[in-house]
Every structure is written in C-alpha cells, then in structure tokens.
Design a protein around this motif. Structure first.
Motif, PDB file in Angstrom:
ATOM      1  N   SER A 124       0.814  -1.233   0.000  1.00 48.93           N
ATOM      2  CA  SER A 124       0.000   0.000   0.000  1.00 48.93           C
ATOM      3  C   SER A 124       0.841   1.274   0.000  1.00 48.93           C
ATOM      4  O   SER A 124       0.389   2.327   0.453  1.00 48.93           O
ATOM      5  N   LEU A 125       2.040   1.207  -0.522  1.00 49.45           N
ATOM      6  CA  LEU A 125       2.883   2.400  -0.620  1.00 49.45           C
ATOM      7  C   LEU A 125       2.577   3.155  -1.914  1.00 49.45           C
ATOM      8  O   LEU A 125       2.158   2.573  -2.902  1.00 49.45           O
ATOM      9  N   ALA A 126       2.818   4.464  -1.890  1.00 52.66           N
ATOM     10  CA  ALA A 126       2.661   5.324  -3.074  1.00 52.66           C
ATOM     11  C   ALA A 126       1.263   5.228  -3.663  1.00 52.66           C
ATOM     12  O   ALA A 126       1.080   5.110  -4.877  1.00 52.66           O
ATOM     13  N   THR A 127       0.256   5.304  -2.835  1.00 53.32           N
ATOM     14  CA  THR A 127      -1.115   5.290  -3.337  1.00 53.32           C
ATOM     15  C   THR A 127      -1.383   6.563  -4.152  1.00 53.32           C
ATOM     16  O   THR A 127      -0.862   7.630  -3.864  1.00 53.32           O
ATOM     17  N   GLY A 128      -2.200   6.421  -5.165  1.00 54.21           N
ATOM     18  CA  GLY A 128      -2.514   7.557  -6.024  1.00 54.21           C
ATOM     19  C   GLY A 128      -1.546   7.729  -7.173  1.00 54.21           C
ATOM     20  O   GLY A 128      -1.695   8.656  -7.965  1.00 54.21           O
ATOM     21  N   MET A 129      -0.540   6.835  -7.305  1.00 58.89           N
ATOM     22  CA  MET A 129       0.438   6.927  -8.399  1.00 58.89           C
ATOM     23  C   MET A 129       0.399   5.649  -9.236  1.00 58.89           C
ATOM     24  O   MET A 129       1.424   5.132  -9.666  1.00 58.89           O
ATOM     25  N   THR A 130      -0.803   5.153  -9.462  1.00 57.60           N
ATOM     26  CA  THR A 130      -0.956   3.866 -10.139  1.00 57.60           C
ATOM     27  C   THR A 130      -0.342   3.879 -11.533  1.00 57.60           C
ATOM     28  O   THR A 130       0.338   2.936 -11.936  1.00 57.60           O
ATOM     29  N   TRP A 131      -0.580   4.932 -12.302  1.00 59.98           N
ATOM     30  CA  TRP A 131      -0.077   4.978 -13.675  1.00 59.98           C
ATOM     31  C   TRP A 131       1.443   4.964 -13.711  1.00 59.98           C
ATOM     32  O   TRP A 131       2.057   4.284 -14.554  1.00 59.98           O
ATOM     33  N   LEU A 132       2.072   5.676 -12.764  1.00 55.33           N
ATOM     34  CA  LEU A 132       3.535   5.702 -12.714  1.00 55.33           C
ATOM     35  C   LEU A 132       4.086   4.339 -12.303  1.00 55.33           C
ATOM     36  O   LEU A 132       5.088   3.869 -12.862  1.00 55.33           O
ATOM     37  N   LEU A 133       3.421   3.698 -11.350  1.00 51.02           N
ATOM     38  CA  LEU A 133       3.859   2.378 -10.915  1.00 51.02           C
ATOM     39  C   LEU A 133       3.722   1.355 -12.036  1.00 51.02           C
ATOM     40  O   LEU A 133       4.546   0.454 -12.175  1.00 51.02           O
ATOM     41  N   ALA A 134       2.676   1.509 -12.850  1.00 49.86           N
ATOM     42  CA  ALA A 134       2.506   0.611 -13.993  1.00 49.86           C
ATOM     43  C   ALA A 134       3.648   0.782 -14.990  1.00 49.86           C
ATOM     44  O   ALA A 134       4.197  -0.206 -15.509  1.00 49.86           O
ATOM     45  N   LEU A 135       4.022   2.023 -15.258  1.00 42.28           N
ATOM     46  CA  LEU A 135       5.135   2.274 -16.174  1.00 42.28           C
ATOM     47  C   LEU A 135       6.453   1.756 -15.615  1.00 42.28           C
ATOM     48  O   LEU A 135       7.290   1.204 -16.345  1.00 42.28           O
ATOM     49  N   LEU A 136       6.649   1.905 -14.298  1.00 42.98           N
ATOM     50  CA  LEU A 136       7.861   1.377 -13.670  1.00 42.98           C
ATOM     51  C   LEU A 136       7.900  -0.143 -13.762  1.00 42.98           C
ATOM     52  O   LEU A 136       8.962  -0.735 -13.986  1.00 42.98           O
ATOM     53  N   ALA A 137       6.742  -0.785 -13.580  1.00 38.78           N
ATOM     54  CA  ALA A 137       6.685  -2.238 -13.688  1.00 38.78           C
ATOM     55  C   ALA A 137       7.029  -2.694 -15.098  1.00 38.78           C
ATOM     56  O   ALA A 137       7.748  -3.686 -15.291  1.00 38.78           O
ATOM     57  N   ILE A 138       6.533  -1.967 -16.093  1.00 40.41           N
ATOM     58  CA  ILE A 138       6.864  -2.287 -17.484  1.00 40.41           C
ATOM     59  C   ILE A 138       8.367  -2.146 -17.707  1.00 40.41           C
ATOM     60  O   ILE A 138       8.999  -2.978 -18.385  1.00 40.41           O
ATOM     61  N   ALA A 139       8.974  -1.099 -17.146  1.00 39.65           N
ATOM     62  CA  ALA A 139      10.416  -0.899 -17.283  1.00 39.65           C
ATOM     63  C   ALA A 139      11.196  -2.033 -16.614  1.00 39.65           C
ATOM     64  O   ALA A 139      12.194  -2.519 -17.160  1.00 39.65           O
ATOM     65  N   VAL A 140      10.749  -2.465 -15.437  1.00 43.08           N
ATOM     66  CA  VAL A 140      11.420  -3.564 -14.733  1.00 43.08           C
ATOM     67  C   VAL A 140      11.363  -4.842 -15.553  1.00 43.08           C
ATOM     68  O   VAL A 140      12.362  -5.561 -15.693  1.00 43.08           O
TER      69      VAL A 140
END
Length: 218
Positions: free
Chosen positions: A100-116
């Motif tokens: 539950s960290l960084a809530t409200g930044m779903t789109w950025l986390l999705a892009l980071l996951a794609i990069a990983v």
C-alpha cells in the motif's frame, strides 16, 4: 645432368614448404579449444533462461490464481482467520505499490513495472548464475502479476487497483500492510539478488572474491 640436379633441389625445397604449416600448427589447437567453450556457454543460458522464465511463470500463475479465488469468494466478506490468527485473508483494492505504498500513483507504478520487466528480459540472455535466475524470475513474475491488475482491473488501464488479501496478525493491515503473492515474490527475489551481490556473485557468474584472492596471491 641439369634435370638430375633440379630434382634434388625440388626435393630439398619440399621440407621447407612442409615447415610452414608446422609453424602455424599452434593456431589450430587454440581454435579447436575455443569451440567447445563456445558450445558450452551457449547451452548454459538456455537452462538458465528456462529456470528464470519457469520461476516467473509459477509466481505469476500463483498470483493470478489466488487473486481470482479471493475476489470471487471473499471480496465483501468479513476477514477469514488462518493459522490461528497468524494470517488473515482480507481482500482490499490497492491503488499504490507493494504494501500500500505510493497510493494515487498507479499509472507511474505501472510504467515502472513495465520498465522492470523490460530490463529483466534484456538481462536474461546474459545470465550465468542460477541464483540470479531464480531471484530475477521471482521479481519478474511478481511484477507481471501486479502489472496485470493495473492494466486490466477497474477503474481502467494503467489505473487498475491491485488485489491485496494477506494481512499478518490482524485484519485490515493493522500490524503490517496488506499484500499479495506478487508482493511476496518481488521482496524474496529482490532480497536474493541483493544477497548474491553482497557475496560478490554477479549475474554473469563472476565471483569477485575469487578475483581478489587471485590478485593478492599474484
């Protein structure tokens, strides 16, 4: 007489011609010695690639399966106590990162996951370490599991909320943030990779401590 003299000259020249390949002979063992090594190194990555993507597939499969089951059976229901209260099954929708960290930044986390995922796929053919293959496989499977939620769950692509359902010691994340199988795989894989790095073992099979010991002996 001239013809008889020319034949000995030709015969004496023949050893000189045979002597040239003898001087080049050392190159042949070097070339043949390099061939088995190249074949061996080409076989090893296939096994490690199978290990990496096999671990990733198992992690992803477990994550997807557990999420489907808990959403279908437990979402909207009271938390279920497991293992005598050591663990609770409590379904929550998480718009943030793991735990539950960084809530409200779903789109950025999705892009980071794609990069990983892209980095791991790019690094995969260079692997020469089974430990790194397992660690990166866990990270890859976990990243793909949460990324699937962000891409395909409500409220929409790159904004989907991740399904979390594991709560330690108390429901609702009162003691520890609620997490899922993907989060666990990412943490375990990341810890394994860090430990291997601290032990001096690189993804390409290099062991730094042995290098330092060899340099000190020399």
């Amino acid at each position: 007489m001239s013809s008889e003299q020319s034949s000995p000259r030709q015969s004496s020249a023949e050893p000189a011609d045979h002597g040239e390949p003898a001087e080049q002979a050392p190159e042949t063992p070097a070339d043949t010695a390099g061939t088995p090594a190249a074949d061996g190194s080409s076989r090893a990555p296939r096994k490690l690639l199978a290990l990496l993507f096999g671990v990733a597939a198992v992690a992803l499969g477990l994550d997807v399966l557990t999420k489907v089951v808990v959403v279908a059976e437990l979402e909207g229901e009271p938390p279920v106590e497991v293992l005598g209260g050591l663990l609770y099954l409590d379904v929550l929708r998480n718009p943030g990162a793991a735990f539950s960290l960084a809530t409200g930044m779903t789109w950025l986390l999705a892009l980071l996951a794609i990069a990983v995922v892209g980095v791991i796929v790019w690094l995969a053919p260079k692997l020469r370490s089974p430990g790194w293959a397992v660690g990166l496989g866990l990270v890859l499977g976990g990243a793909c599991g949460n990324l699937a939620d962000r891409l395909f769950r409500a409220p929409g692509p790159l904004q989907g909320h991740v399904v979390d359902f594991l709560s330690v010691l108390a429901p609702g994340g009162a003691v520890w943030p609620v997490f899922n199988i993907a989060d666990s795989c990412i943490v375990v894989g990341g810890v394994l990779v860090v430990l291997l790095s601290l032990l001096g073992r690189d993804y390409d099979g290099t062991v730094h401590r042995k290098k330092k010991a060899a340099e000190s002996e020399s």
